[in-house]
Structure formats: C-alpha cells, structure tokens
Design an enzyme around this catalytic site. Structure first.
Site, PDB file in Angstrom:
ATOM      1  N   LYS A 135      21.149  63.095 -14.296  1.00  0.00           N
ATOM      2  CA  LYS A 135      22.089  63.241 -14.950  1.00  0.00           C
ATOM      3  C   LYS A 135      22.464  61.805 -15.553  1.00  0.00           C
ATOM      4  O   LYS A 135      23.021  61.034 -14.662  1.00  0.00           O
ATOM      5  CB  LYS A 135      23.518  63.827 -14.305  1.00  0.00           C
ATOM      6  CG  LYS A 135      24.344  64.551 -14.746  1.00  0.00           C
ATOM      7  CD  LYS A 135      25.223  63.744 -15.725  1.00  0.00           C
ATOM      8  CE  LYS A 135      26.260  62.754 -15.238  1.00  0.00           C
ATOM      9  NZ  LYS A 135      27.020  62.101 -16.415  1.00  0.00           N
TER      10      LYS A 135
ATOM     11  N   GLY B 144      26.013  53.696  -9.545  1.00  0.00           N
ATOM     12  CA  GLY B 144      27.367  53.533 -10.120  1.00  0.00           C
ATOM     13  C   GLY B 144      28.330  52.735  -9.559  1.00  0.00           C
ATOM     14  O   GLY B 144      28.161  52.150  -8.424  1.00  0.00           O
ATOM     15  N   SER B 145      29.680  53.347  -9.596  1.00  0.00           N
ATOM     16  CA  SER B 145      30.995  52.629  -8.760  1.00  0.00           C
ATOM     17  C   SER B 145      30.849  53.013  -7.267  1.00  0.00           C
ATOM     18  O   SER B 145      30.344  53.972  -6.793  1.00  0.00           O
ATOM     19  CB  SER B 145      32.021  53.023  -9.682  1.00  0.00           C
ATOM     20  OG  SER B 145      32.318  54.517  -9.337  1.00  0.00           O
TER      21      SER B 145
ATOM     22  N   GLU C  68      23.433  52.966  -4.996  1.00  0.00           N
ATOM     23  CA  GLU C  68      23.420  51.676  -5.778  1.00  0.00           C
ATOM     24  C   GLU C  68      24.733  51.501  -6.115  1.00  0.00           C
ATOM     25  O   GLU C  68      24.917  51.893  -7.240  1.00  0.00           O
ATOM     26  CB  GLU C  68      22.242  51.418  -6.855  1.00  0.00           C
ATOM     27  CG  GLU C  68      20.820  51.735  -6.244  1.00  0.00           C
ATOM     28  CD  GLU C  68      20.333  50.478  -5.746  1.00  0.00           C
ATOM     29  OE1 GLU C  68      19.077  50.629  -4.887  1.00  0.00           O
ATOM     30  OE2 GLU C  68      20.684  49.235  -6.067  1.00  0.00           O
TER      31      GLU C  68
ATOM     32  N   CYS D 224      25.677  45.191 -12.328  1.00  0.00           N
ATOM     33  CA  CYS D 224      26.148  45.174 -11.055  1.00  0.00           C
ATOM     34  C   CYS D 224      25.688  44.132 -10.180  1.00  0.00           C
ATOM     35  O   CYS D 224      26.364  43.508  -9.434  1.00  0.00           O
ATOM     36  CB  CYS D 224      25.235  46.455 -10.149  1.00  0.00           C
ATOM     37  SG  CYS D 224      23.702  46.410 -10.652  1.00  0.00           S
TER      38      CYS D 224
ATOM     39  N   GLU E 239      35.619  43.978  -8.761  1.00  0.00           N
ATOM     40  CA  GLU E 239      34.382  43.965  -9.375  1.00  0.00           C
ATOM     41  C   GLU E 239      35.047  44.138 -10.589  1.00  0.00           C
ATOM     42  O   GLU E 239      35.629  45.223 -11.290  1.00  0.00           O
ATOM     43  CB  GLU E 239      33.470  45.054  -9.161  1.00  0.00           C
ATOM     44  CG  GLU E 239      32.480  44.929 -10.141  1.00  0.00           C
ATOM     45  CD  GLU E 239      31.430  46.260  -9.940  1.00  0.00           C
ATOM     46  OE1 GLU E 239      31.835  47.151  -9.739  1.00  0.00           O
ATOM     47  OE2 GLU E 239      30.124  46.152  -9.874  1.00  0.00           O
TER      48      GLU E 239
HETATM   49  P1  NAP Z   1      30.598  55.746 -12.399  1.00  0.00           P
HETATM   50  O1  NAP Z   1      31.964  55.834 -12.946  1.00  0.00           O
HETATM   51  O2  NAP Z   1      30.373  55.698 -10.969  1.00  0.00           O
HETATM   52  O3  NAP Z   1      29.592  56.598 -13.281  1.00  0.00           O
HETATM   53  C1  NAP Z   1      28.364  56.418 -12.778  1.00  0.00           C
HETATM   54  C2  NAP Z   1      27.607  57.964 -13.002  1.00  0.00           C
HETATM   55  O4  NAP Z   1      28.273  58.601 -12.096  1.00  0.00           O
HETATM   56  C3  NAP Z   1      27.711  58.272 -14.563  1.00  0.00           C
HETATM   57  O5  NAP Z   1      26.629  58.753 -14.862  1.00  0.00           O
HETATM   58  C4  NAP Z   1      28.947  59.089 -14.411  1.00  0.00           C
HETATM   59  O6  NAP Z   1      28.898  59.905 -15.369  1.00  0.00           O
HETATM   60  C5  NAP Z   1      28.730  59.877 -13.092  1.00  0.00           C
HETATM   61  N1  NAP Z   1      29.939  60.105 -12.440  1.00  0.00           N
HETATM   62  C6  NAP Z   1      31.331  59.853 -12.688  1.00  0.00           C
HETATM   63  N2  NAP Z   1      32.180  60.385 -11.754  1.00  0.00           N
HETATM   64  C7  NAP Z   1      31.205  61.337 -11.118  1.00  0.00           C
HETATM   65  C8  NAP Z   1      31.625  62.226  -9.832  1.00  0.00           C
HETATM   66  N3  NAP Z   1      32.837  62.357  -9.747  1.00  0.00           N
HETATM   67  N4  NAP Z   1      30.538  62.715  -9.390  1.00  0.00           N
HETATM   68  C9  NAP Z   1      29.192  62.578  -9.703  1.00  0.00           C
HETATM   69  N5  NAP Z   1      28.942  61.833 -10.708  1.00  0.00           N
HETATM   70  C10 NAP Z   1      30.019  61.085 -11.245  1.00  0.00           C
HETATM   71  O7  NAP Z   1      30.360  54.105 -12.571  1.00  0.00           O
HETATM   72  P2  NAP Z   1      30.367  53.325 -14.277  1.00  0.00           P
HETATM   73  O8  NAP Z   1      31.642  53.161 -14.821  1.00  0.00           O
HETATM   74  O9  NAP Z   1      29.258  54.248 -15.132  1.00  0.00           O
HETATM   75  O10 NAP Z   1      29.238  52.100 -13.870  1.00  0.00           O
HETATM   76  C11 NAP Z   1      29.885  50.988 -13.376  1.00  0.00           C
HETATM   77  C12 NAP Z   1      29.793  50.860 -11.961  1.00  0.00           C
HETATM   78  O11 NAP Z   1      28.184  50.993 -11.494  1.00  0.00           O
HETATM   79  C13 NAP Z   1      29.907  49.505 -11.356  1.00  0.00           C
HETATM   80  O12 NAP Z   1      30.698  49.423 -10.300  1.00  0.00           O
HETATM   81  C14 NAP Z   1      28.643  48.798 -11.162  1.00  0.00           C
HETATM   82  O13 NAP Z   1      28.582  47.909 -10.360  1.00  0.00           O
HETATM   83  C15 NAP Z   1      27.910  49.950 -10.561  1.00  0.00           C
HETATM   84  N6  NAP Z   1      26.176  49.777 -11.008  1.00  0.00           N
HETATM   85  C16 NAP Z   1      25.612  49.396  -9.757  1.00  0.00           C
HETATM   86  C17 NAP Z   1      24.234  49.251 -10.182  1.00  0.00           C
HETATM   87  C18 NAP Z   1      23.307  48.995  -9.062  1.00  0.00           C
HETATM   88  O14 NAP Z   1      22.190  49.124  -8.954  1.00  0.00           O
HETATM   89  N7  NAP Z   1      24.196  48.738  -7.716  1.00  0.00           N
HETATM   90  C19 NAP Z   1      23.749  49.555 -11.235  1.00  0.00           C
HETATM   91  C20 NAP Z   1      24.660  49.565 -12.387  1.00  0.00           C
HETATM   92  C21 NAP Z   1      25.990  49.640 -12.324  1.00  0.00           C
HETATM   93  P3  NAP Z   1      29.823  59.908 -16.765  1.00  0.00           P
HETATM   94  O15 NAP Z   1      29.607  58.463 -17.069  1.00  0.00           O
HETATM   95  O16 NAP Z   1      29.109  61.020 -17.806  1.00  0.00           O
HETATM   96  O17 NAP Z   1      31.278  60.225 -16.474  1.00  0.00           O
END
Ligand code: NAP
Length: 498
Positions: free
Chosen positions: A186, A239-240, A262, A296, A394
């Site tokens: 996804k 993700g977050s 991650e 990240c 962050e």
């Molecule tokens: P996010 O809101 O957590 O979204 C990440 C993924 O999760 C997206 O596919 C999102 O889908 C999905 N998602 C959102 N709400 C969800 C839920 N309730 N249940 C399951 N999946 C859900 O994060 P983001 O804003 O896309 O990315 C930024 C964050 O990712 C930052 O905190 C960053 O540090 C972190 N990140 C970490 C790494 C690592 O390797 N540690 C790498 C990259 C990013 P939709 O976008 O379609 O809503």
C-alpha cells in the site's frame, strides 16, 4: 514523455492506473487524481481501493505463499528473477524517475540517481536470496544434532510513505522476495505510480502471479485495514511515529503480526572544531536540503563546537543560499517542490514558531514563489536551545537548527536528547572523538565525515522511537524469516519407560 533539450515538461494528460492483484490489473470504483506539487497539473489517476479489494489482495498473496510457487523455488531461481528486474529497471529508468518526480516534486536528476540505487537493491537482493541459510549445532552431544532453519514468515503487508516512494519500496521488496515471502503493498495515495510500475516490471521478469499485489487508496482507510488484517503475518511500515504507534495497537488487537517499523527522526550532525569545516558545511547543507529535508534521516540538528560555531554557521548560511531551488523537471535543480500542501503548511508553521521562540534566522526562512508549485528556501536557525519546538519536533522540511557545545560529553548529551534514534553524523579529524561519539550516540545509522552515504548491502533502521527491526542487506532478508529449531536424534533412543 515531452522533452525539450535537457528540460522535461509535465504530461499533457494524467496517466491512469488500476490496482494489481493476483497477476492482473483491476479497475477501481473511484479514482484519486494527483497534481504535480511542482506544477499544479494532474499527472496521475489511481484507484481508490475498497476493503473487498484489500481482502482479494491478501487472499491472492496467501494462496501464492501456501502453494509454494515462490518460496519453493531455489534461492538461485528467485535470484534470477530479481536480476531480470534489475535489467528491466535499467531500461525503464528515465520513465520511472519522471513519474517519481511528477508525483513527489523531487529534482529529476536526483530521481534518476535513486532509480540507480533501486537497481542495486535488486542486485543485492538476488545475491542475498542465494546466500540465505540457517545454522547448525554440532555441539549437542553424540546423540543429538541441531539445525536452525530460516523460513519465510508468510504474507507481508508493506506500507510506504511519499518522500521516497520508489527507493523505500526497493529497499524492502527485493529482500522480502529473497526470503520467499509474498506481499500486499500500500503506497502513499499521493505517490502510487512507481509502485504500480514495479508490478509491471516484476511480472515481465517472471515473478509468479499473486506474489506481489498492490492496492491503492488512503492510509486512514485502506492502510489502516491492512494493519488490522488477521491474515497478514508481518507488516513493514515506513512513515510517521504516530501511525507506527497505531500499527502496534492494530497488531496487538488483531493477530500479533510481526512488525517492522521505520519511523521518524530528529538527527544530529556533530561538527568538531578540528574537522574540515568546508567539507562539514557542505555535508550539513546537503543533509538538511536533500529531498527538501523530507528525509527520515535528514540531519536537522546541527551541534557545533562553540569555538568555531560563528565561523561555521556563516559558511553554512552562505552555502545554503547558493542551493538551486527550482522546477523539479529542470536538470539543474538541486531542491524541488514540497510534496504535499499539508507538509508545506507544517514547515512554514515551524519556521514561524522558530522566529517566535527567539531563534535567529540566518538563511532562508520563506516560501519561494516560482509562479506555480510550492517551494521553501533551505533555512538555518542559530541560537537554538534544546527545549525549542524546532529543536525537538521532526519538521520534515529544509529547516536546520544550530546548537553549540564545549565538551565531547555535552555534544553526546545534546545528540541523545531526543525520543528518536534514526541517524547521526560526526565530523572530526580525530579518530578517538569519531569513535567515541559513534559508540555513545544512540542511532541506527551513523556517518563519519560524510552524510547519507551507503548502499543496499548495509542495514537500515532506528533505535528508540525511530522504529523496530532492520531493512536491506542480509539483515533485511532475515527480518522476513522466522527461525525453526530442528532436533535430530542420532542412533538408538534411550528409553523413558523402563
Ligand atoms: P504517514 O502519514 O505515517 O504515512 C506513511 C504511510 O502510511 C502512507 O502510505 C500513508 O498513506 C499510510 N497511513 C497513513 N495513516 C495510516 C493509518 N492510520 N494506518 C495505516 N497506514 C496509514 O507518514 P508520511 O507523512 O507519509 O511520511 C512522513 C513520515 O515518515 C516522517 O515522520 C518520516 O520520518 C517518516 N519516514 C521514515 C522513514 C524511515 O525509514 N525511518 C522513511 C521515510 C519516512 P497515505 O499517504 O495514503 O495517507
């Protein structure tokens, strides 16, 4: 693809995608239209999948796992498919980079470099598939022999974010496939195209139907349903930290699926007075501006030795002012557009908060108007104290906060003063300082006199609230396996019942 010399244009019409389940394309009932963050024009349309579509994808992945069409192959046969994927990616490199740039807003030259990294991920995954093995214990006495088998964990759910849609995907998929697992992916709804293109590539390379399934739609609906699904054996979520926490609850409330997480980071870059300050300033500018700071592992907390702090901050501010922010499709652009409206607002709000908290703005600090799209100038705050929101949260944007230290102990304390532990970087010509800091700062990825370097051989992952588990390399493959202990009696059993 429209192309004028070295300058690519946005498409005249958006490309449409269905979703991919059981080796076939399906049409969604509704569609999501993505506007390019750099140009504000429609670039892709993807399906809004339903819970029924998700169930069909999990059933497909389960069937493909249970009948062993993939896990039953030799590592060599799995590796051969992964090597063919690398070849096809090489041929489609420019097309994939183009769609990555259109949906994400990153510079086209950077996107192409990322595809090269992705190709390497498949090559490393191919080798890892052949080398995956267990262990044996020849130490249990003459009557017993012990074997430790590594078996694929089963059906994996994979949720990826929008900041590196293809790169993060490819830092996981080859390793999941090397282990023999099947999967349901996804991607973020705003950047789904390249995950769908990978489905075409994998099918062409000979991956059996049902091994790689993609469903698209929003995180809150379809993503959440995937985290809760009772027939998914493991979930790899990137993700977050907030959503990572909800994955933990979902796993606990469903089937205790194994989790790979991650998550976020607030990564320190520690600069000692004895470092090459020109090199360190270049590294710091790159570390916070690359991918508009939407990484990240962005180094967002500068911790600089007080005796050189003023000189270093001046050097850094000058460098940051020279970074070329511009149209992501321009070959010369170094920093592109902010990926989502919401993220753009978040970053600008934090810049306002930094000013209100009393930090001094010495570079950037404002949106850049290019007539279309959303852009923010690489920003440096000095005089930041560790309790300020800009030093703790962050931001996920090109905003760097500078703090100073007098002793190595203070530097380590400041670096560790965060709930995160994803990455860190230290700059010094003194090997004792470099190794002391590397040992004592709690972070999963470390760079000494460099930043964001590496290859898919090396494991990725975080300490503390930055996550669980490791991705990529042989560590990454092992993450998607479970260990079975096998005990074999040798010779005649010594009887329990006399
Ligand atoms: P996010 O809101 O957590 O979204 C990440 C993924 O999760 C997206 O596919 C999102 O889908 C999905 N998602 C959102 N709400 C969800 C839920 N309730 N249940 C399951 N999946 C859900 O994060 P983001 O804003 O896309 O990315 C930024 C964050 O990712 C930052 O905190 C960053 O540090 C972190 N990140 C970490 C790494 C690592 O390797 N540690 C790498 C990259 C990013 P939709 O976008 O379609 O809503």
């Amino acid at each position: 693809m429209d192309q004028v010399k070295n300058y690519l244009l946005p498409p005249k019409a958006p490309r449409e995608y269905g979703f991919f389940v059981d080796g076939r394309w399906h049409e969604g009932r509704d569609q999501f239209e993505r506007l390019s963050p750099g140009h504000g024009v429609p670039v892709t349309r993807t399906a809004k999948c339903t819970p029924e579509d998700l169930n069909a994808a999990v059933v497909s992945a389960r069937r493909a796992f249970e009948d062993r069409r993939w896990s039953g192959l030799s590592g060599a046969a799995r590796g051969a498919v992964l090597l063919r994927v690398a070849e096809i990616l090489r041929q489609r490199r420019d097309e994939i980079a183009y769609f990555e740039t259109l949906e994400n807003g990153k510079p086209i030259a950077q996107a192409r470099g990322e595809i090269d990294h992705c190709i390497a991920c498949f090559e490393v995954g191919a080798g890892a598939a052949r080398l995956l093995h267990g262990d044996s214990y020849n130490s249990l006495g003459d009557g017993l022999f012990g074997m430790v088998l590594r078996e694929p964990i089963g059906v994996v759910g994979l949720i990826t974010p929008w900041n590196f849609p293809f790169l993060i995907l490819c830092e996981r998929v080859p390793f999941i496939l090397a282990s023999g697992c099947t999967m349901v992916v996804k991607p973020s709804e705003v950047t789904s195209a390249t995950t769908l293109i990978l489905a075409e590539v994998l099918a062409e390379a000979g991956l059996p139907d049902g091994v790689y399934n993609v469903i698209t739609g929003s995180g809150r609906t379809i993503g959440q349903a995937l985290t809760e699904h009772p027939d998914v054996d493991m979930l790899s979520f990137t993700g977050s930290t907030a959503v990572g926490r909800s994955c933990v609850h979902a796993a606990a409330d469903s089937n205790f699926k194994k989790l790979g997480l991650e998550l976020g980071g607030k990564n320190p870059i520690i600069v000692f007075a004895d470092s090459d300050l020109e090199d360190a300033a270049d590294g710091a500018a790159f570390g916070i501006s690359f991918n508009t700071g939407q990484c990240c592992v962005s180094s967002s907390r500068l911790i600089v030795e007080r005796s050189v702090a003023a000189e270093f901050e001046k050097l850094l501010a000058e460098k940051m002012a020279r970074i070329r922010v511009g149209d992501p499709l321009d070959e010369a652009t170094q920093v592109g557009a902010i990926t989502t409206d919401q993220q753009n607002t978040t970053i600008l709000d934090y810049i306002a908060k930094g000013k209100a908290e009393g930090a001094q703005l010495v570079a950037g600090g404002q949106a850049i108007d290019l007539g279309k799209g959303q852009y923010i100038a690489p920003t440096l705050f000095t005089g930041v104290s560790p309790d300020m929101a800009i030093a703790r949260d962050e931001i996920f944007g090109p905003v760097l906060c500078s703090m100073s230290f007098d002793t190595i102990e203070q530097a380590i304390e400041l670096a560790n003063d965060t709930v995160y532990g994803l990455a860190a970087s230290v700059w010094t010509k003194n090997i004792d300082k470099a190794l002391t800091v590397t040992r004592r700062v709690r972070a999963g990825r470390f760079w000494v006199n460099t930043i964001m370097a590496g290859g898919p051989e090396m494991p990725l992952g975080g300490f503390k609230q930055s996550g669980w588990g490791r991705e990529a390399g042989t560590y990454g493959v092992e993450e998607y396996t479970q260990v079975k202990s096998v005990h074999v009696e040798i010779g005649k059993r010594s009887h329990w019942i006399a």
